[in-house]
Design an enzyme around this catalytic site. Structure first.
Site, PDB file in Angstrom:
ATOM      1  N   LYS A   1      40.671 -37.204 -27.234  1.00  0.00           N
ATOM      2  CA  LYS A   1      39.537 -37.906 -26.211  1.00  0.00           C
ATOM      3  C   LYS A   1      38.517 -38.894 -26.931  1.00  0.00           C
ATOM      4  CE  LYS A   1      36.667 -34.676 -24.260  1.00  0.00           C
ATOM      5  NZ  LYS A   1      35.249 -35.192 -24.244  1.00  0.00           N
ATOM      6  N   SER A   2      38.031 -38.269 -28.217  1.00  0.00           N
ATOM      7  CA  SER A   2      36.885 -38.998 -28.723  1.00  0.00           C
ATOM      8  C   SER A   2      37.637 -40.475 -29.096  1.00  0.00           C
ATOM      9  CB  SER A   2      36.681 -38.340 -30.041  1.00  0.00           C
ATOM     10  OG  SER A   2      35.703 -37.242 -29.819  1.00  0.00           O
TER      11      SER A   2
ATOM     12  N   ARG B   1      36.808 -44.436 -27.819  1.00  0.00           N
ATOM     13  CA  ARG B   1      36.370 -45.593 -28.687  1.00  0.00           C
ATOM     14  C   ARG B   1      37.332 -46.568 -28.631  1.00  0.00           C
ATOM     15  NH1 ARG B   1      34.288 -40.768 -30.302  1.00  0.00           N
ATOM     16  NH2 ARG B   1      32.415 -40.856 -31.616  1.00  0.00           N
TER      17      ARG B   1
ATOM     18  N   GLY C   1      29.866 -37.118 -21.966  1.00  0.00           N
ATOM     19  CA  GLY C   1      28.538 -37.404 -22.885  1.00  0.00           C
ATOM     20  C   GLY C   1      28.844 -38.670 -23.694  1.00  0.00           C
TER      21      GLY C   1
ATOM     22  N   ARG D   1      22.094 -32.877 -19.720  1.00  0.00           N
ATOM     23  CA  ARG D   1      22.413 -32.962 -21.102  1.00  0.00           C
ATOM     24  C   ARG D   1      21.308 -34.050 -21.762  1.00  0.00           C
ATOM     25  NH1 ARG D   1      28.414 -33.304 -22.537  1.00  0.00           N
ATOM     26  NH2 ARG D   1      27.662 -33.036 -24.641  1.00  0.00           N
TER      27      ARG D   1
ATOM     28  N   ASP E   1      33.721 -28.403 -31.200  1.00  0.00           N
ATOM     29  CA  ASP E   1      34.249 -28.157 -29.858  1.00  0.00           C
ATOM     30  C   ASP E   1      35.310 -27.089 -29.768  1.00  0.00           C
ATOM     31  OD1 ASP E   1      32.820 -30.472 -28.850  1.00  0.00           O
ATOM     32  OD2 ASP E   1      34.400 -32.067 -29.219  1.00  0.00           O
TER      33      ASP E   1
ATOM     34  N   ARG F   1      27.569 -23.140 -24.149  1.00  0.00           N
ATOM     35  CA  ARG F   1      28.710 -22.503 -24.682  1.00  0.00           C
ATOM     36  C   ARG F   1      28.448 -21.123 -25.417  1.00  0.00           C
ATOM     37  NH1 ARG F   1      32.370 -27.691 -26.222  1.00  0.00           N
ATOM     38  NH2 ARG F   1      33.012 -28.373 -24.146  1.00  0.00           N
TER      39      ARG F   1
ATOM     40  N   ARG G   1      36.427 -26.534 -21.935  1.00  0.00           N
ATOM     41  CA  ARG G   1      37.000 -25.586 -23.097  1.00  0.00           C
ATOM     42  C   ARG G   1      36.707 -24.290 -22.827  1.00  0.00           C
ATOM     43  NH1 ARG G   1      38.571 -30.049 -26.231  1.00  0.00           N
ATOM     44  NH2 ARG G   1      37.025 -31.829 -26.223  1.00  0.00           N
TER      45      ARG G   1
HETATM   46  C1  S3P Z   1      32.170 -36.613 -29.676  1.00  0.00           C
HETATM   47  C2  S3P Z   1      31.286 -35.942 -30.222  1.00  0.00           C
HETATM   48  C3  S3P Z   1      30.846 -34.607 -30.402  1.00  0.00           C
HETATM   49  C4  S3P Z   1      31.870 -33.794 -29.497  1.00  0.00           C
HETATM   50  C5  S3P Z   1      31.757 -34.480 -28.430  1.00  0.00           C
HETATM   51  C6  S3P Z   1      32.777 -35.780 -28.557  1.00  0.00           C
HETATM   52  C7  S3P Z   1      32.321 -37.963 -29.782  1.00  0.00           C
HETATM   53  O1  S3P Z   1      29.377 -34.473 -29.711  1.00  0.00           O
HETATM   54  O2  S3P Z   1      31.092 -32.219 -29.243  1.00  0.00           O
HETATM   55  O3  S3P Z   1      33.008 -33.494 -27.446  1.00  0.00           O
HETATM   56  O4  S3P Z   1      33.472 -38.512 -29.259  1.00  0.00           O
HETATM   57  O5  S3P Z   1      31.747 -38.570 -30.524  1.00  0.00           O
HETATM   58  P1  S3P Z   1      28.061 -34.744 -30.526  1.00  0.00           P
HETATM   59  O6  S3P Z   1      28.262 -36.091 -31.009  1.00  0.00           O
HETATM   60  O7  S3P Z   1      27.345 -34.684 -29.523  1.00  0.00           O
HETATM   61  O8  S3P Z   1      28.327 -33.634 -31.622  1.00  0.00           O
END
Ligand code: S3P
Length: 439
Positions: free
Chosen positions: A28-29, A33, A105, A133, A326, A357, A399
């Site tokens: 996902k991350s 990007r 987020g 958030r 996570d 969580r 999750r």
């Molecule tokens: C993420 C960073 C993390 C993670 C989120 C995805 C990212 O959050 O918990 O699921 O893709 O950069 P934080 O940057 O708020 O720690």
């Protein structure tokens, strides 16, 4: 075991030892990007292995709203899995309407970094969970760089209104939280600034941004927990391949690790050391697992093999937390299945994820018969008690839903996980895998 046909809940029963080999959907991350950085690039990039999830689709739609052309080249049963993105070298168009970031987020925070340096106004909004958030963590550094950012209340919650500027200023920023989203937002804005921008974090967070920028020939330098970028660089267009998501693999890894005689192999999964802390934690718990890196092309990718056994409780905290942030819900489930106590500290961040969580995990584990003590920054789980089936709530958090589906595999009687639609946020196909794995 059975999974009900009602898509909003899972009915899970206990499972016997299993043998499986599987792949999980794209990270996902990295998918977020890939779309954003390809949109910032100077040409056409193809992205393979893109995660067809609600969260990542928000990023695609947001980039489209900013004038980036994104074509779907391939789809699988869950949605688009291969994309072609035509980058516009960082010169975006003002969106004609507020941009919907859904539950994501990462979309809201990283996009804010890009928008801080665009000479127009944008409104970003999200669902109920995202609207709770904190966005002050990105608003603060981006305001210091010259952007105007307005949100609700002290925590600058969404909807947020960003007025960007071409005259974005470089800064040296000390982030109070170890957050890859904050680090990435500042680095993205810094890519447009005239000079050197640095971000220092208390502990090193996931480094996908730095790795992908390097792959796209944008230079960043890391010294300790400080990462710097020099403005005026444009990502070079290159094709990108997204590996499987270790955060999704984590559910099956725990399911196998705690069950003697189970065997599991997960292929093509991202093994970035800033993300794979769960593997080290499980090894400390006594899990028999091996990781094998097959290739390293920007991101280390390989396989994880697990031979089930018995686990013992451990303590987790400090700089280890960002590497497994996570995965804490599923690690807590592993703690309940282990002998002895598992203590998780320094994880305040869990309170501001898609749900709180810490309280969600504590409440659901207690419903299933485990003893859990909650702390402001973590919890203590007394393992070894026999879990029993119960009705547990996802609280709209993907999750939490998946972690408690796995807990249900270890409980006597039926576990009903309610509110499972949110699983599509990160793991389309989780339910099918659950059905197939357990039969
Ligand atoms: C993420 C960073 C993390 C993670 C989120 C995805 C990212 O959050 O918990 O699921 O893709 O950069 P934080 O940057 O708020 O720690």
């Amino acid at each position: 075991m059975s999974v009900s046909s009602d898509p909003s809940q899972y009915h899970v029963k206990s499972v016997s030892p299993f043998t499986a080999e599987l792949e999980v959907p794209g990270d996902k991350s990295i998918s977020h990007r890939a779309v954003m950085f390809a949109g910032l690039s100077n040409g056409v990039c193809e992205i393979d292995g893109f995660l067809p999830s609600a969260d990542c689709w928000c990023t695609v739609q947001a980039m489209r709203a900013l004038g980036v052309e994104v074509d779907v080249l391939e789809e699988n049963e869950f949605g688009p899995s291969k994309l072609r993105v035509r980058g516009n070298s960082g010169r975006f168009e003002a969106p004609s309407a507020p941009v919907d970031c859904g539950n994501s987020g990462t979309t809201m925070r990283l996009l804010s970094g890009i928008l801080a340096a665009q000479p127009f106004e944008t409104e970003l909004f999200g669902d109920e969970s995202l609207s709770r958030r904190p966005m002050d963590r990105i608003a603060k550094p981006l305001r210091l760089m010259g952007a105007e950012i307005e949100g609700r209340g002290d925590r600058c919650t969404a909807p947020i209104h960003i007025t960007g500027t071409r005259d974005i200023q470089p800064i040296s920023y000390e982030s109070p939280v170890a957050s890859a989203q904050v680090k990435s937002a500042v680095l993205l804005a810094g890519m447009f600034a005239n000079g050197k921008t640095s971000v220092t974090e208390p502990y090193l967070s996931r480094d996908h941004t730095e790795r992908m920028l390097k792959y796209l020939l944008v230079k960043t330098v890391r010294q300790g927990n400080t990462v710097s970028i020099w403005g005026g660089q444009t990502p070079e267009s290159r094709d990108l391949r997204v590996p499987g998501d270790i955060s999704s693999a984590a559910f099956w890894i725990v399911a196998a690790a705690a069950r003697p005689k189970s065997q599991l192999r997960v292929r093509n999964v991202g093994l970035n050391p800033t993300r794979s802390g769960i593997l080290q934690a499980l090894i400390r718990m006594g899990a028999r697992l091996n990781e094998c890196i097959d290739e390293e092309n920007g991101e280390p990718v390989g396989s994880v093999e697990v031979n089930g056994g018995t686990l013992r409780g451990i303590e987790i905290g400090g700089d280890e937390i960002p590497k497994l942030i996570d995965e804490i819900p599923i690690i807590a489930v592993a703690g309940a299945l282990a002998e002895g106590k598992t203590i998780i500290r320094d994880a305040h961040e869990l309170r501001v994820k898609e749900s709180d969580r810490i309280s969600a995990v504590a409440e659901n584990l207690r419903r299933m018969g485990a003893e859990v003590q909650e702390f402001a920054d973590g919890m203590e789980i007394t393992g070894g008690a026999k879990l029993h089936g119960a009705t547990v709530e996802s609280l709209g958090d993907h999750r939490i839903a998946m972690a408690f589906a796995i807990a249900g595999l270890y409980a006597e009687g039926e576990t009903i996980v309610k509110g499972t639609e949110c699983v599509s946020t990160s793991y389309p196909g989780f339910e099918q895998e659950l059905k197939q794995l357990i039969g």
